[in-house]
Design a protein around this motif. Structure first.
Motif, short mmCIF file in Angstrom:
data_model
loop_
_atom_site.label_atom_id
_atom_site.label_comp_id
_atom_site.label_asym_id
_atom_site.label_seq_id
_atom_site.Cartn_x
_atom_site.Cartn_y
_atom_site.Cartn_z
N GLU A 39 41.68 23.95 28.32
CA GLU A 39 42.72 24.90 27.91
C GLU A 39 44.01 24.21 27.48
OE1 GLU A 39 42.93 24.64 32.46
OE2 GLU A 39 41.36 24.65 30.94
N VAL A 40 44.18 22.93 27.79
CA VAL A 40 45.39 22.21 27.36
C VAL A 40 45.29 21.76 25.91
CG1 VAL A 40 45.83 21.39 29.73
CG2 VAL A 40 44.64 19.89 28.11
N LEU A 41 44.11 21.90 25.31
CA LEU A 41 43.89 21.44 23.94
C LEU A 41 44.24 22.54 22.93
CD1 LEU A 41 40.47 19.66 24.44
CD2 LEU A 41 42.71 18.58 24.22
N GLU A 42 44.73 22.11 21.78
CA GLU A 42 45.00 23.01 20.67
C GLU A 42 43.69 23.31 19.94
OE1 GLU A 42 48.01 24.30 19.73
OE2 GLU A 42 48.82 23.42 21.56
N PRO A 43 43.62 24.43 19.20
CA PRO A 43 42.44 24.69 18.38
C PRO A 43 42.21 23.53 17.41
CG PRO A 43 43.80 26.64 18.49
CD PRO A 43 44.59 25.52 19.12
N MET A 44 40.97 23.28 17.08
CA MET A 44 40.64 22.17 16.19
C MET A 44 39.65 22.61 15.12
SD MET A 44 38.69 19.91 19.14
CE MET A 44 40.10 19.89 20.23
N PHE A 45 39.76 21.99 13.96
CA PHE A 45 38.91 22.33 12.82
C PHE A 45 37.49 21.84 13.04
CE2 PHE A 45 36.90 21.19 8.81
CZ PHE A 45 36.99 22.40 8.13
N GLY A 46 36.55 22.63 12.55
CA GLY A 46 35.15 22.21 12.58
C GLY A 46 34.36 22.92 11.49
N TRP A 47 33.17 22.41 11.24
CA TRP A 47 32.24 23.01 10.29
C TRP A 47 31.10 23.63 11.08
CZ3 TRP A 47 33.72 23.12 5.32
CH2 TRP A 47 34.60 22.14 4.86
N LEU A 48 30.78 24.89 10.79
CA LEU A 48 29.65 25.53 11.45
C LEU A 48 28.38 24.74 11.13
CD1 LEU A 48 28.83 27.93 13.21
CD2 LEU A 48 28.50 29.25 11.12
N SER A 49 27.63 24.40 12.16
CA SER A 49 26.44 23.56 12.01
C SER A 49 25.20 24.25 12.55
CB SER A 49 26.68 22.22 12.72
OG SER A 49 27.79 21.57 12.15
N THR A 50 25.17 25.56 12.38
CA THR A 50 24.05 26.38 12.81
C THR A 50 23.66 27.29 11.66
OG1 THR A 50 24.79 26.36 15.11
CG2 THR A 50 23.26 28.11 14.49
N ASP A 51 22.38 27.37 11.39
CA ASP A 51 21.86 28.28 10.37
C ASP A 51 21.49 29.57 11.07
OD1 ASP A 51 20.95 29.27 7.95
OD2 ASP A 51 19.02 28.24 8.07
N LEU A 52 22.35 30.57 10.96
CA LEU A 52 22.10 31.83 11.66
C LEU A 52 21.17 32.72 10.84
CD1 LEU A 52 25.63 32.75 13.04
CD2 LEU A 52 23.68 31.81 14.28
N PRO A 53 20.15 33.27 11.50
CA PRO A 53 19.29 34.22 10.81
C PRO A 53 20.09 35.49 10.53
CG PRO A 53 18.76 34.14 13.14
CD PRO A 53 19.80 33.08 12.89
N CYS A 54 19.62 36.30 9.66
CA CYS A 54 20.25 37.59 9.34
C CYS A 54 21.47 37.46 8.43
CB CYS A 54 20.63 38.38 10.60
SG CYS A 54 19.34 38.47 11.83
N TYR A 55 21.77 36.26 7.97
CA TYR A 55 22.92 36.03 7.09
C TYR A 55 22.52 35.02 6.02
CZ TYR A 55 25.57 37.95 11.01
OH TYR A 55 26.03 38.76 12.02
N PRO A 56 23.20 35.08 4.84
CA PRO A 56 23.01 33.97 3.90
C PRO A 56 23.54 32.69 4.52
CG PRO A 56 24.61 35.57 3.06
CD PRO A 56 24.11 36.09 4.37
N ASP A 57 23.29 31.57 3.90
CA ASP A 57 23.61 30.24 4.44
C ASP A 57 24.93 30.20 5.21
OD1 ASP A 57 23.40 27.54 4.99
OD2 ASP A 57 24.16 26.93 3.03
N THR A 58 24.84 29.85 6.48
CA THR A 58 26.04 29.78 7.33
C THR A 58 26.46 28.34 7.61
OG1 THR A 58 24.65 29.92 9.31
CG2 THR A 58 25.58 31.99 8.47
N VAL A 59 25.62 27.37 7.28
CA VAL A 59 25.95 25.97 7.55
C VAL A 59 27.15 25.58 6.68
CG1 VAL A 59 25.13 23.58 7.44
CG2 VAL A 59 23.61 25.40 8.24
N ASN A 60 28.11 24.95 7.33
CA ASN A 60 29.34 24.44 6.70
C ASN A 60 30.39 25.50 6.42
OD1 ASN A 60 28.70 21.70 6.84
ND2 ASN A 60 27.49 21.84 4.97
N LEU A 61 30.30 26.66 7.07
CA LEU A 61 31.44 27.57 7.02
C LEU A 61 32.57 26.93 7.82
CD1 LEU A 61 29.79 31.08 7.62
CD2 LEU A 61 30.56 30.10 5.45
#
Length: 170
Positions: free
Chosen positions: A98-120
């Motif tokens: 909880e002492v950490l600030e939010p940090m940037f990341g790339w989504l690395s999961t391919d979720l079913p039920c949606y078009p390509d989610t990797v790298n959102l």
């Protein structure tokens, strides 16, 4: 407030007492792209953290989508890539994230039920007490980002449950 009841699955024809509202992935998408024999050599993987090829770093978190008319959320357990520096900050402050600030990341999961989610694009919000980080999606017009922002109906949650039914051959 609407109560989420069970449903009859159009996939298997059975009545399920509870509508599933949480789904997860045990590893980043790249793990599944690797041949099973390569995985042990290329990945360090536990329930919350993953290192691939000693140069790509991932954390497991939760995308929480409000279910309209309820107090509930549709939760996707996902993996997000982090820079090495941010990954090391998470590890260093594991018991006090909880002492950490939010940090940037790339989504690395391919979720079913949606078009390509990797790298959102995402923001990883560390949380206290061992709760997996909250994953915020960049506000775009991607269907997952729209649902994250606007919420989903119970009917959409049922549609996802049918699509992910363990008895579904698709």
């Amino acid at each position: 407030m609407t109560i989420i009841n069970g449903y009859t699955c159009s996939c298997c024809g059975k009545y399920h007492e509870e509508l599933p509202t949480s789904y997860g992935n045990t590893a980043p998408v790249y793990y599944y792209d690797a041949a099973p024999k390569e995985r042990e050599d290329r990945f360090e993987l536990d329930d919350d953290l993953c290192i691939m090829d000693n140069e790509h770093f991932f954390i497991r978190g939760c995308i929480e989508i409000p279910i309209i008319g309820t107090e509930e959320h549709l939760i996707w357990g996902v993996w997000v890539s982090l820079s090495e520096a941010n990954f090391n900050k998470i590890k260093e402050h594991w018991d006090k994230q909880e002492v950490l600030e939010p940090m940037f990341g790339w989504l690395s999961t391919d979720l079913p039920c949606y078009p390509d989610t990797v790298n959102l694009k995402t923001l990883v919000h560390p949380r206290p007490d061992g709760i997996r980080p909250f994953i915020e999606l960049e506000p775009t017009e991607h269907p997952l980002a729209v649902e994250f922002r606007d919420g989903v109906t119970i009917e959409r949650v049922q549609e996802i449950a049918v699509q992910l039914c363990v008895n579904n051959d698709n």
